[in-house]
Design a protein around this motif. Structure first.
Motif, short mmCIF file in Angstrom:
data_model
loop_
_atom_site.label_atom_id
_atom_site.label_comp_id
_atom_site.label_asym_id
_atom_site.label_seq_id
_atom_site.Cartn_x
_atom_site.Cartn_y
_atom_site.Cartn_z
N TRP A 172 0.84 -0.96 -0.08
CA TRP A 172 -0.06 -0.07 -0.04
C TRP A 172 0.62 1.42 0.41
O TRP A 172 2.35 1.45 0.92
N THR A 173 0.68 2.15 -0.62
CA THR A 173 1.08 3.80 -1.05
C THR A 173 0.83 4.18 -0.35
O THR A 173 -1.01 4.66 -0.63
N ASP A 174 1.01 5.67 -0.49
CA ASP A 174 0.47 7.29 0.04
C ASP A 174 -0.77 7.47 -1.30
O ASP A 174 -2.06 8.23 -0.70
N ALA A 175 -0.19 6.90 -2.29
CA ALA A 175 -1.11 7.25 -3.83
C ALA A 175 -2.06 6.65 -3.27
O ALA A 175 -3.64 7.22 -3.71
N MET A 176 -2.43 4.90 -2.96
CA MET A 176 -3.57 4.21 -2.85
C MET A 176 -4.04 5.08 -2.11
O MET A 176 -5.55 4.78 -2.12
N GLU A 177 -3.73 5.23 -0.76
CA GLU A 177 -4.52 5.47 0.72
C GLU A 177 -5.40 6.51 -0.18
O GLU A 177 -6.31 7.10 0.77
N GLU A 178 -4.79 7.98 -0.76
CA GLU A 178 -5.43 9.26 -0.80
C GLU A 178 -6.32 8.54 -1.65
O GLU A 178 -8.01 9.31 -2.35
N HIS A 179 -6.38 8.18 -2.78
CA HIS A 179 -7.65 7.31 -3.66
C HIS A 179 -8.38 6.64 -3.37
O HIS A 179 -10.11 7.29 -3.21
N GLN A 180 -8.06 5.89 -2.28
CA GLN A 180 -9.15 4.63 -1.11
C GLN A 180 -9.93 5.90 0.02
O GLN A 180 -10.96 6.15 -0.90
N GLN A 181 -9.14 7.20 -0.07
CA GLN A 181 -10.35 7.87 1.17
C GLN A 181 -11.48 8.46 0.10
O GLN A 181 -12.55 9.50 0.10
N ALA A 182 -11.02 9.40 -1.11
CA ALA A 182 -11.88 10.58 -2.60
C ALA A 182 -12.52 8.67 -2.17
O ALA A 182 -14.44 10.06 -2.50
N LEU A 183 -12.88 7.56 -2.48
CA LEU A 183 -13.53 7.09 -2.77
C LEU A 183 -15.12 6.51 -1.68
O LEU A 183 -15.93 6.79 -2.00
N ILE A 184 -14.54 6.61 -0.26
CA ILE A 184 -15.24 6.92 0.65
C ILE A 184 -15.94 8.11 0.64
O ILE A 184 -16.64 8.34 0.83
N ALA A 185 -15.06 8.83 0.47
CA ALA A 185 -15.63 10.00 0.91
C ALA A 185 -17.06 10.43 -0.37
O ALA A 185 -17.73 11.15 0.06
N ARG A 186 -16.28 10.42 -1.44
CA ARG A 186 -17.75 9.79 -2.68
C ARG A 186 -18.80 9.22 -1.91
O ARG A 186 -20.09 10.09 -1.84
N GLN A 187 -18.76 8.13 -1.87
CA GLN A 187 -19.82 7.24 -1.38
C GLN A 187 -20.49 8.17 0.61
O GLN A 187 -21.88 7.32 0.11
N THR A 188 -19.76 7.83 0.62
CA THR A 188 -20.60 8.81 2.31
C THR A 188 -21.35 9.94 1.32
O THR A 188 -22.48 10.26 2.34
N LEU A 189 -20.66 10.69 1.27
CA LEU A 189 -21.09 11.64 0.38
C LEU A 189 -22.92 11.32 -0.56
O LEU A 189 -23.86 12.18 -0.26
N LEU A 190 -22.79 10.80 -1.63
CA LEU A 190 -23.67 9.52 -2.18
C LEU A 190 -24.93 8.98 -1.17
O LEU A 190 -25.84 9.81 -1.10
N MET A 191 -24.55 8.23 0.55
CA MET A 191 -24.93 7.88 0.80
C MET A 191 -25.99 9.83 1.59
O MET A 191 -27.23 9.15 2.04
N GLU A 192 -25.08 10.21 2.46
CA GLU A 192 -26.36 11.69 3.38
C GLU A 192 -27.16 12.19 1.95
O GLU A 192 -28.03 12.51 2.25
N ALA A 193 -26.75 12.62 0.74
CA ALA A 193 -27.77 12.90 0.20
C ALA A 193 -28.71 12.40 -0.64
O ALA A 193 -30.43 12.35 -0.65
N TRP A 194 -28.47 11.42 -0.26
CA TRP A 194 -29.62 9.60 -0.47
C TRP A 194 -30.87 10.28 0.07
O TRP A 194 -32.36 10.12 0.02
N GLN A 195 -30.10 9.94 1.68
CA GLN A 195 -31.24 10.40 3.28
C GLN A 195 -31.95 11.08 2.68
O GLN A 195 -33.36 11.63 3.22
N ARG A 196 -30.89 12.61 2.84
CA ARG A 196 -31.80 13.91 2.43
C ARG A 196 -32.89 13.65 1.32
O ARG A 196 -33.95 14.26 1.53
N TYR A 197 -32.82 13.38 -0.15
CA TYR A 197 -33.29 13.51 -0.84
C TYR A 197 -35.23 12.65 -0.67
O TYR A 197 -35.90 12.80 -0.43
N LYS A 198 -34.83 11.34 -0.10
CA LYS A 198 -35.95 10.23 -0.13
C LYS A 198 -36.81 11.20 1.23
O LYS A 198 -37.71 10.65 1.33
N SER A 199 -36.44 12.49 2.14
CA SER A 199 -36.94 12.52 3.17
C SER A 199 -38.52 13.44 2.91
O SER A 199 -39.23 13.61 3.38
#
Length: 381
Positions: A324-351
């Motif tokens: 595992w490299t620093d570049a891989m970790e940066e990419h991993q965290q960006a993917l998690i942030a994207r998924q988290t953003l989408l899941m939060e947007a979904w909850q707001r939208y469903k309300s």
């Protein structure tokens, strides 16, 4: 364009004598899976590796075969299974698009354990009597569109984008299904369709009077790959050595994405995931020849900067082994942030979302696009 290494797979089903667990292993007595149906290469791979898991850990696996994306993904969503040997629908689930844009779905907390990239590819099968020097020569030709098959239609769109084309540049011919599309090409009603290189449909076309050809996608065509990945970022350059009309001694420069993709939800226990990934990597030689395509789990085939985040325990394993490299970790965290953003947007939208399903999906896709663009992330869909 990608970061790869050497790996392995995962398992399923088994009955028979239970072997002695590895020292220090903390695996469950049973793993529950869903996978492609019996008779598929994905199912055969999982069966082979599950035998290894039982021998090494005493872990038995129960597998639910699923004939379509819904049947494979629903048990994972509901917690009925621990793991899914899925297709690219796992990415769509992570993004909350296509079938996962419906009210009962939404973005899923999916994590990759491992993937397989074997010798076959996902290519544009073109009738051999069509004049074709490059993919751009598809302009004006008749391209199959499969009703209800979002994944393959998206792949066709991505191939067109590689050549700087869109669906407006070809004659779209609708078919009710995959085999019908190839019947249509053979009978002269269409000229091309997306398929994996090893399917019986591709073999049928190759053996027909029209014949079969595969356009080349050079890994050096930077602009073409940028256009393709803008449409379908899960594709990657792939040297294809197996398939209809493909000679292993003269491989085809083409494209593909992993199959199967072994995923879990983010909350699968670290102990279970660590046992899986360590066995897959360190016991690779013990299962790589035990099922067609099982060699595709080799570590050098793993894309460490792909489109779905890895499970935390997989990251820990690769970090501990020095991969595992620093570049891989940066990419991993960006993917998690994207998924988290989408899941939060979904909850707001469903309300306060509309009850009509078509209106719900249309509103969600707009909400999704807006949320991603506000965070300087590409909507893709």
């Amino acid at each position: 364009m990608k970061t790869t290494f050497r790996s392995v797979a995962i398992a399923v089903l088994c009955a028979g004598p239970v072997g002695m667990p590895l020292a220090g292993a903390d695996m469950p007595t049973t793993l529950n899976w869903t996978s492609y149906g019996t008779g598929t290469s994905a199912n055969a791979q999982i069966m082979a590796i599950s035998q290894l898991l039982q021998t090494e850990y005493g872990t038995q696996s129960r597998v639910i075969p699923g004939e379509n994306d819904t049947m494979r993904m629903t048990p994972l969503k509901t917690g009925r299974v621990d793991l899914c040997a899925c297709g690219i629908a796992s990415y769509y689930g992570s993004e909350g698009v296509m079938m996962f844009a419906r009210p009962d779905w939404g973005p899923q907390p999916i994590r990759v354990i491992t993937t397989s990239m074997a010798g076959f590819g996902l290519g544009m099968a073109v009738a051999g009597d069509v004049e074709l020097e490059t993919l751009a020569d598809l302009k004006g030709k008749r391209l199959a569109y499969l009703r209800g098959d979002d994944a393959l239609n998206k792949a066709a769109e991505a191939y067109l984008a590689f050549a700087g084309l869109t669906w407006d540049d070809v004659e779209r011919v609708d078919f009710p299904g995959y085999n019908a599309a190839f019947d249509g090409i053979i009978s002269g009603r269409a000229d091309a369709a997306i398929t994996t290189t090893v399917t019986p449909a591709a073999q049928r076309l190759a053996a027909s009077p029209r014949g079969l050809q595969w356009p080349v996608l050079s890994a050096d065509d930077t602009a073409g790959w940028e256009r393709m990945l803008d449409v379908a970022p899960y594709f990657q350059p792939h040297t294809v050595t197996s398939g209809a009309g493909i000679d292993q001694s003269a491989p085809l420069a083409s494209a593909s994405y992993p199959y199967p993709i072994v995923v879990s939800n983010a909350d699968l226990t670290d102990e279970t995931v660590h046992g899986l990934i360590s066995t897959m990597v360190e016991s690779y030689d013990d299962y790589k020849d035990n099922a067609p395509g099982a060699s595709g789990y080799a570590l050098e085939n793993q894309n460490m900067a792909w489109v779905i985040p890895f499970h935390d325990a997989v990251v820990d394993y690769y970090r501990d082994t020095g991969i595992w490299t620093d570049a891989m970790e940066e990419h991993q965290q960006a993917l998690i942030a994207r998924q988290t953003l989408l899941m939060e947007a979904w909850q707001r939208y469903k309300s306060d979302a509309p009850e009509n399903e078509d209106a719900f999906i249309e509103g969600w896709m707009e909400q999704r696009r807006s949320a991603l663009q506000s965070a300087d992330m590409a909507p893709v869909f």
